[in-house]
Design an enzyme around this catalytic site. Structure first.
Site, PDB file in Angstrom:
ATOM      1  CE  LYS A  35      -0.276  -0.396   5.026  1.00 42.84           C
ATOM      2  NZ  LYS A  35      -0.966  -1.159   6.073  1.00 42.84           N
ATOM      3  NE  ARG A 131      -6.399   0.494  11.862  1.00 41.48           N
ATOM      4  CZ  ARG A 131      -5.203   0.313  11.314  1.00 41.48           C
ATOM      5  NH1 ARG A 131      -4.311   1.296  11.319  1.00 41.48           N
ATOM      6  NH2 ARG A 131      -4.888  -0.847  10.763  1.00 41.48           N
ATOM      7  CE1 TYR A 254      15.971  30.272   4.465  1.00 38.93           C
ATOM      8  CE2 TYR A 254      15.876  27.881   4.223  1.00 38.93           C
ATOM      9  CZ  TYR A 254      15.815  29.159   3.666  1.00 38.93           C
ATOM     10  OH  TYR A 254      15.584  29.298   2.327  1.00 38.93           O
ATOM     11  CG  MET A 302      11.838  22.648  -0.912  1.00 43.86           C
ATOM     12  SD  MET A 302      10.919  23.765  -1.969  1.00 43.86           S
ATOM     13  CE  MET A 302       9.923  24.670  -0.781  1.00 43.86           C
TER      14      MET A 302
END
Ligand SMILES: *Cc1c(COP(=O)(O)O)cnc(C)c1O
Length: 359
Positions: A35, A131, A254, A302
């Site tokens: 999955k 669940r 940063y 990033m």
């Protein structure tokens, strides 16, 4: 020249990990859980490599099943949550997938359908995770109705899922096993996820359903001997693209969260949270540069990270960097980033190239 940031996939390690599962559960069939794009590794590549090594596959949705069929997978595919809407039944029949049945609605959709061929159903039983699944008390009734509808094959499987099998001390697993064993009807059974394959032999039954361990990582909360032979499938790599001398007292990145305590050498590596490296990774997170351990220095950007390589030898532009995988366990990096290895690979974006290095 292309950007060196790659998720390298070792498919012989993948097949080795399947054989580990088979040796631990020799009486059981293996359903490989692929999955979420095979936990981010690439479902077509992973399922393709396992086509003749797994007995079946498991996914979360009909779209994931369709993608596997589209890439040539002919083995059975189980939908772990079954159908989300009655309108999916026709596609499910076309794709010839196995359905989970976990509630009344899904059962009624199946009973009310007009199918040319019956579908195999996996009846999901909630033994304590709370669940998904029908209660053990209702299981017999559901099973009976699956026996009675012409739309279900007589190959119904009863299955359950563990909440805490990753912790060998946790008593919930034995309670769940007892609840599952107390089912009175005679049926094919499945319970084990990776952790149960590795550490709970009484849970192996007819089918095991490993996911995480196939990718070569241990789901266990503690070191476990059966997990030691697993080999990582994904090694996330990049390269040094800049080197900077930083004077004591200067900050890096940063927010200036890392400050040089001594004259330092900082390597800039072209990988960041846009490539799936977690922004949550703090200063000190281990990173391999030329096979030597170094430490993250400064916030993850990033597209780039910065690494303190002051104490390393022979670091230069182009030096290879390993973020996790071979030589640096995924789980160790995940702990630094306050998450689990499952999440790190699963949320890896498409932009990170998956490259098969060892077919
Ligand atoms: C995801 C999943 C698995 C596989 O779990 P791992 O911990 O990755 O081995 C097995 N069964 C079900 C129902 C699942 O949802």
């Amino acid at each position: 020249m292309t950007r060196p940031t790659q998720a390298k996939l070792n498919l012989s390690a993948l097949r080795h990990n399947v054989s580990v599962a088979r040796e631990l559960a020799p009486q059981s069939k293996v359903m490989a859980v692929v999955k979420a794009n095979a936990y981010g590794h690439g479902a077509a590549i992973i399922a393709g490599a396992l086509q003749s090594h797994a007995d079946a596959f498991a996914v979360a949705s009909i779209e994931e099943a369709a993608a596997l069929r589209g890439s040539g997978i002919t083995r059975p595919i189980l939908l772990l949550e079954g159908l989300f809407d009655e309108s999916e039944l026709g596609i499910a029949a076309q794709l010839d997938v196995w359905l989970s049945i976990h509630n009344q609605q899904q059962l009624q959709w199946l009973e009310g359908a007009e199918l040319s061929d019956p579908l195999t159903c996996w009846l999901k039983i909630d033994t304590g995770m709370n669940r998904l699944g029908v209660t053990p008390d209702n299981a017999l009734h559901y099973h009976q109705r699956l026996v009675n509808t012409p739309n279900a094959t007589d190959g119904t499987v009863a299955y359950t899922h563990f909440a805490a099998a990753d912790d060998v001390q946790n008593l919930q697993t034995q309670r769940q096993i007892d609840a599952f064993d107390n089912l009175t009807f005679n049926v094919t059974r499945s319970a084990a996820n990776s952790a149960a394959v590795l550490a709970w032999p009484l849970t192996h039954y007819d089918w095991v359903r490993p996911g995480y361990m196939l990718y070569g990582n241990s789901p266990m909360t503690q070191d476990h001997p059966n997990a030691r032979t697993l080999k990582p499938v994904m090694t996330l790599t990049s390269a040094v693209i800049a080197l900077h001398d930083v004077a004591a007292g200067e900050s890096v990145g940063y927010g200036g969260t890392w400050v040089a305590q001594r004259p330092s050498v900082i390597a800039t590596v072209t990988i960041g949270y846009g490539d799936g490296y977690p922004r949550e990774a703090p200063n000190g997170t281990p990173i391999l540069v030329n096979g030597q351990r170094a430490a993250l220095a400064g916030r993850v950007s990033m597209d780039m990270i910065t690494v303190d390589v002051t104490d390393l030898e022979h670091v230069q532009l182009g030096s290879e960097v390993v973020l996790w995988g071979s030589g640096l366990p995924l789980g160790e990096v995940a702990r630094w980033a306050n998450t689990i290895g499952y999440e790190l690979t699963t949320r890896m974006p498409q932009r990170t190239l998956r490259v098969v290095v060892n077919a």
